[in-house]
Every structure is written in structure tokens, then in C-alpha cells.
Motif scaffolding. Structure first.
Motif, PDB file in Angstrom:
ATOM      1  N   ARG A 152       0.845  -1.198   0.000  1.00 30.88           N
ATOM      2  CA  ARG A 152       0.000   0.000   0.000  1.00 30.88           C
ATOM      3  C   ARG A 152       0.880   1.248   0.000  1.00 30.88           C
ATOM      4  N   ILE A 153       0.485   2.218  -0.810  1.00 39.61           N
ATOM      5  CA  ILE A 153       1.100   3.541  -0.772  1.00 39.61           C
ATOM      6  C   ILE A 153       0.040   4.528  -0.315  1.00 39.61           C
ATOM      7  N   VAL A 154       0.398   5.346   0.665  1.00 45.07           N
ATOM      8  CA  VAL A 154      -0.509   6.342   1.224  1.00 45.07           C
ATOM      9  C   VAL A 154       0.051   7.719   0.897  1.00 45.07           C
ATOM     10  N   SER A 155      -0.725   8.520   0.197  1.00 39.84           N
ATOM     11  CA  SER A 155      -0.292   9.844  -0.248  1.00 39.84           C
ATOM     12  C   SER A 155      -1.048  10.908   0.544  1.00 39.84           C
ATOM     13  N   VAL A 156      -0.334  11.604   1.439  1.00 36.29           N
ATOM     14  CA  VAL A 156      -0.986  12.592   2.305  1.00 36.29           C
ATOM     15  C   VAL A 156      -1.133  13.913   1.557  1.00 36.29           C
ATOM     16  N   SER A 157      -2.366  14.254   1.246  1.00 39.76           N
ATOM     17  CA  SER A 157      -2.687  15.482   0.539  1.00 39.76           C
ATOM     18  C   SER A 157      -3.290  16.484   1.529  1.00 39.76           C
ATOM     19  N   SER A 158      -4.215  17.287   1.082  1.00 42.79           N
ATOM     20  CA  SER A 158      -4.821  18.321   1.928  1.00 42.79           C
ATOM     21  C   SER A 158      -6.043  18.882   1.215  1.00 42.79           C
ATOM     22  N   SER A 159      -6.961  19.463   1.990  1.00 41.68           N
ATOM     23  CA  SER A 159      -8.087  20.164   1.363  1.00 41.68           C
ATOM     24  C   SER A 159      -7.590  21.360   0.560  1.00 41.68           C
ATOM     25  N   ALA A 160      -6.346  21.785   0.814  1.00 40.82           N
ATOM     26  CA  ALA A 160      -5.763  22.889   0.040  1.00 40.82           C
ATOM     27  C   ALA A 160      -5.607  22.528  -1.430  1.00 40.82           C
ATOM     28  N   HIS A 161      -5.745  21.249  -1.764  1.00 39.47           N
ATOM     29  CA  HIS A 161      -5.684  20.872  -3.182  1.00 39.47           C
ATOM     30  C   HIS A 161      -6.788  21.574  -3.968  1.00 39.47           C
ATOM     31  N   GLN A 162      -7.854  21.958  -3.268  1.00 40.84           N
ATOM     32  CA  GLN A 162      -8.966  22.630  -3.931  1.00 40.84           C
ATOM     33  C   GLN A 162      -8.554  23.982  -4.514  1.00 40.84           C
ATOM     34  N   ARG A 163      -7.485  24.560  -3.971  1.00 42.03           N
ATOM     35  CA  ARG A 163      -7.064  25.900  -4.394  1.00 42.03           C
ATOM     36  C   ARG A 163      -6.489  25.929  -5.806  1.00 42.03           C
ATOM     37  N   ALA A 164      -5.873  24.834  -6.219  1.00 38.80           N
ATOM     38  CA  ALA A 164      -5.168  24.866  -7.496  1.00 38.80           C
ATOM     39  C   ALA A 164      -4.907  23.481  -8.033  1.00 38.80           C
ATOM     40  N   GLY A 165      -5.151  23.299  -9.322  1.00 36.08           N
ATOM     41  CA  GLY A 165      -4.670  22.113 -10.001  1.00 36.08           C
ATOM     42  C   GLY A 165      -3.220  22.321 -10.395  1.00 36.08           C
ATOM     43  N   VAL A 166      -2.680  21.387 -11.147  1.00 36.45           N
ATOM     44  CA  VAL A 166      -1.299  21.514 -11.603  1.00 36.45           C
ATOM     45  C   VAL A 166      -1.277  22.406 -12.844  1.00 36.45           C
ATOM     46  N   ASP A 167      -0.520  23.492 -12.778  1.00 35.73           N
ATOM     47  CA  ASP A 167      -0.373  24.403 -13.911  1.00 35.73           C
ATOM     48  C   ASP A 167       0.779  23.884 -14.780  1.00 35.73           C
ATOM     49  N   PHE A 168       0.438  23.083 -15.767  1.00 30.91           N
ATOM     50  CA  PHE A 168       1.467  22.448 -16.582  1.00 30.91           C
ATOM     51  C   PHE A 168       2.261  23.448 -17.416  1.00 30.91           C
ATOM     52  N   ASP A 169       1.733  24.642 -17.602  1.00 32.44           N
ATOM     53  CA  ASP A 169       2.441  25.658 -18.375  1.00 32.44           C
ATOM     54  C   ASP A 169       3.489  26.402 -17.547  1.00 32.44           C
ATOM     55  N   ASP A 170       3.356  26.343 -16.214  1.00 27.43           N
ATOM     56  CA  ASP A 170       4.309  27.071 -15.363  1.00 27.43           C
ATOM     57  C   ASP A 170       4.297  26.483 -13.954  1.00 27.43           C
ATOM     58  N   ILE A 171       4.664  25.222 -13.847  1.00 22.52           N
ATOM     59  CA  ILE A 171       4.637  24.536 -12.559  1.00 22.52           C
ATOM     60  C   ILE A 171       5.507  25.238 -11.525  1.00 22.52           C
ATOM     61  N   HIS A 172       6.670  25.707 -11.937  1.00 25.52           N
ATOM     62  CA  HIS A 172       7.659  26.213 -10.979  1.00 25.52           C
ATOM     63  C   HIS A 172       7.629  27.728 -10.786  1.00 25.52           C
ATOM     64  N   PHE A 173       6.544  28.356 -11.235  1.00 26.81           N
ATOM     65  CA  PHE A 173       6.377  29.799 -11.050  1.00 26.81           C
ATOM     66  C   PHE A 173       7.567  30.567 -11.646  1.00 26.81           C
ATOM     67  N   ASP A 174       7.950  30.166 -12.848  1.00 26.59           N
ATOM     68  CA  ASP A 174       9.020  30.876 -13.543  1.00 26.59           C
ATOM     69  C   ASP A 174       8.506  32.166 -14.174  1.00 26.59           C
ATOM     70  N   ARG A 175       7.214  32.180 -14.545  1.00 21.49           N
ATOM     71  CA  ARG A 175       6.651  33.350 -15.225  1.00 21.49           C
ATOM     72  C   ARG A 175       5.516  34.010 -14.442  1.00 21.49           C
ATOM     73  N   ARG A 176       4.701  33.237 -13.782  1.00 18.00           N
ATOM     74  CA  ARG A 176       3.595  33.831 -13.023  1.00 18.00           C
ATOM     75  C   ARG A 176       4.079  34.275 -11.642  1.00 18.00           C
ATOM     76  N   PRO A 177       3.397  35.249 -11.039  1.00 19.65           N
ATOM     77  CA  PRO A 177       3.784  35.685  -9.693  1.00 19.65           C
ATOM     78  C   PRO A 177       3.652  34.541  -8.698  1.00 19.65           C
ATOM     79  N   TYR A 178       4.621  34.428  -7.827  1.00 19.51           N
ATOM     80  CA  TYR A 178       4.595  33.342  -6.844  1.00 19.51           C
ATOM     81  C   TYR A 178       3.552  33.610  -5.770  1.00 19.51           C
ATOM     82  N   ASP A 179       2.756  32.597  -5.483  1.00 25.02           N
ATOM     83  CA  ASP A 179       1.779  32.649  -4.397  1.00 25.02           C
ATOM     84  C   ASP A 179       1.980  31.395  -3.560  1.00 25.02           C
ATOM     85  N   PRO A 180       2.353  31.524  -2.278  1.00 21.02           N
ATOM     86  CA  PRO A 180       2.672  30.328  -1.482  1.00 21.02           C
ATOM     87  C   PRO A 180       1.509  29.359  -1.341  1.00 21.02           C
TER      88      PRO A 180
END
Length: 308
Positions: A152-180
Motif C-alpha cells: 500500500r502507498i498512502v499519499s498525504v494530501s490536503s483540502s488545500a488541493h482545492q485551491r489549485a490544479g497543476v499548472d502544466f504551463d508554469d509549474i515552478h512559477f518561472d513566469r507567473r507571480p509566486y503565491d505560497p
């Protein structure tokens, strides 16, 4: 596909969830096992008879926690090993040094809402730690998990996942303003998407993989948050916090309970499968976190990143 429910509630503790469960002969790794819900997850698994390795950044803290768990459970199978998830060499070393089958991998460690921080590769640190580190660890340990036959693999996530999906165009905030918080939410969506895709790819190996929201627990995870910030203070004061023992309950369910035998690729909270109806910041699983196309895309991208 019916929703999985159990006799347990948000008030249940990890010890209650695994009461009467015999995990003798099973071997577990808990990342971040020296603090927060990682400690109580490890304690519940050890109390049920599992051999537990705490994979931690701070070996001294890990040894103290291991001694405490041994004292409270009588376990003779508590170990501590170094792991820095944001360091690919550390992740590889942990996986390389592992010997024999692995029955339970709890991807528990994480960082939350920190100021912009980058790894030497230029990766955004929350994504690198919370997702890529655990992805690389699971990949490296895959032979050991497959050897177990029913891991079994257990992946601990959070309700904070609701805030954002994965932005495949800029995952690492190279172009968009960083928001923690957006960065944290993205990494927590990635944790769920990992479980969705691993459930498909590794089912032939007998590996089941699920994700979870532990609930709000006061811990070092909040060290980067100013709770006196007027924008956050009211929320923190009114939030339905859990104890650490309650926060570890859903991890314990997914790691060791026979109630979820054969259940894979799902998202749980409060020791039951989550509803698809979202209560922002509190409960439910967002559709973007269960999207099979996003899960496939993230897996392929993650393979490319850690192989660079």
C-alpha cells in the motif's frame, strides 16, 4: 463505483482505527515520521506489529521519536533513516539502501505555504518536496513494493488541493507571480494525481495507492504562516482543528486497515472516502485532482524531471 465508508468518524484516532489489526511481518516507511501526524501514524503501525522505518531529515529528532514509540508500544522494529525529499541524491540513496520487501509506504512529509524557495534544479520547493520527492521515492522503492505482493502507498494530501490544479504551463512559477498558497495547493493536487495514476500503473504488482486529507492539525507544518495576519486570524481561530492522534487516523486506515483491501486510486478524509461535493477549505475532493488525463500527464512530466 460506490463510495467507501467505515465505522469511523473525524473524532476517531489512529490507534482506534487499527485496534485489533495485526500487522506483524509487514514493513512500513513513514516519511516525516519525526513530527506531527507522522509520529502518530508510525506509532499506530508499530502498535499493530509492523516494523517501521522513520524517514527523516533530522536524525536526532527521529531517534528521539523512535525511542518514544518503542517505550509506548514495546515494538522491537523501529528504525530511523535519513531522507531529504528535495534532494534527488538523498531520495536515490534511501531507495538503493532499502533491502527486502516493503508493504507500506506513507508519503507523509511536506512543507506548507513557504516563501519562494528553489532547489538547485530551479524547481519550486513545495512541488519538489511534496510531490517530486515522494514520486522519486515511490519509483525507487517500486521493486520492494512489488515484491511484497500486496503493498500500500498512502499519499498525504490536503483540502488545500482545492485551491489549485497543476499548472502544466508554469509549474515552478518561472513566469507567473509566486503565491505560497497556490504553490501548496498545486503540490497537494499532485499528491492525489499521483495516487490516481499509480493505482492504474501498479495494480498488476498488487500495489494499491490512495490519497487523503488528514484534517487541520496544529504542528510545525504551519511554521511559515503568520496566524496574526488579519486575513488568516479569523479562519485559524474558527477552524475545526483535530488532535494529532485524530489527524493520523485516515493515514492509519489507508496504511493498515483491512477495510480498504483492494480499494485504490481514491481520496479519503475523516476516515471515509470523500464526497465529490466540495466545501471550500474543509471537505470534498475537487474534480481536477481525480482527472485521469492530468494524472497521466503529471506522471510523464515527473519522470522527465527526476531523470534530468
Amino acid at each position: 463505483m460506490s463510495r467507501i465508508t467505515t465505522p469511523f468518524t473525524r473524532e476517531s484516532t489512529a490507534a482506534e482505527v487499527l485496534a485489533g489489526v495485526d500487522l506483524t511481518g509487514r514493513r512500513a516507511v513513514v516519511t516525516g515520521g519525526a513530527s506531527g501526524i507522522g509520529v502518530e501514524t508510525a506509532r499506530a503501525l508499530a502498535a499493530a506489529g509492523a516494523e517501521v522505518t522513520l524517514a527523516v531529515r533530522n536524525l536526532e529528532a527521529g531517534e528521539k521519536v523512535a525511542a518514544d514509540i518503542i517505550a509506548t508500544t514495546g515494538s522491537k522494529g523501529l528504525y530511523v533513516a535519513p531522507l531529504e525529499l528535495a534532494d534527488r541524491a538523498s531520495v536515490r540513496a534511501f531507495a538503493t539502501n532499502w533491502q527486502g520487501p516493503l508493504h507500506i509506504l506513507v508519503n507523509n512529509a511536506g512543507v506548507m505555504a513557504e516563501p519562494l524557495n528553489r532547489t538547485p534544479e530551479g524547481w519550486e520547493h513545495q512541488f519538489a518536496t511534496n510531490h517530486l520527492g515522494h514520486f522519486g521515492l515511490a519509483l525507487g522503492l517500486h521493486p520492494a513494493l512489488a515484491a511484497a505482493g500486496d503493498a500500500r502507498i498512502v499519499s498525504v494530501s490536503s483540502s488545500a488541493h482545492q485551491r489549485a490544479g497543476v499548472d502544466f504551463d508554469d509549474i515552478h512559477f518561472d513566469r507567473r507571480p509566486y503565491d505560497p498558497w497556490l504553490a501548496y495547493g498545486q503540490s497537494k493536487s499532485a499528491n492525489v494525481l499521483f495516487a490516481v495514476e499509480a493505482a492504474k500503473r501498479w495494480a498488476p504488482d498488487g500495489i494499491i495507492t490512495n490519497a487523503l486529507m488528514p484534517g487541520g492539525i496544529r504542528s510545525a507544518l504551519q511554521r511559515h504562516i503568520d496566524e496574526e495576519d488579519p486575513a488568516l486570524k479569523a479562519t485559524f481561530e474558527s477552524y475545526p482543528w483535530k488532535s494529532t492522534e485524530q489527524g493520523a487516523a485516515t493515514s492509519a486506515l489507508l496504511a493498515g486497515s483491512p477495510l480498504i483491501d483492494g480499494v485504490t486510486g481514491r481520496y479519503f478524509e475523516d476516515v471515509n472516502e470523500a464526497e465529490r461535493t466540495v466545501v471550500p477549505g474543509l471537505s470534498g475532493v475537487a474534480e481536477h485532482a481525480l482527472d485521469p488525463e492530468a494524472a497521466y500527464r503529471l506522471w510523464e512530466l515527473s519522470l522527465d524531471l527526476i531523470a534530468e
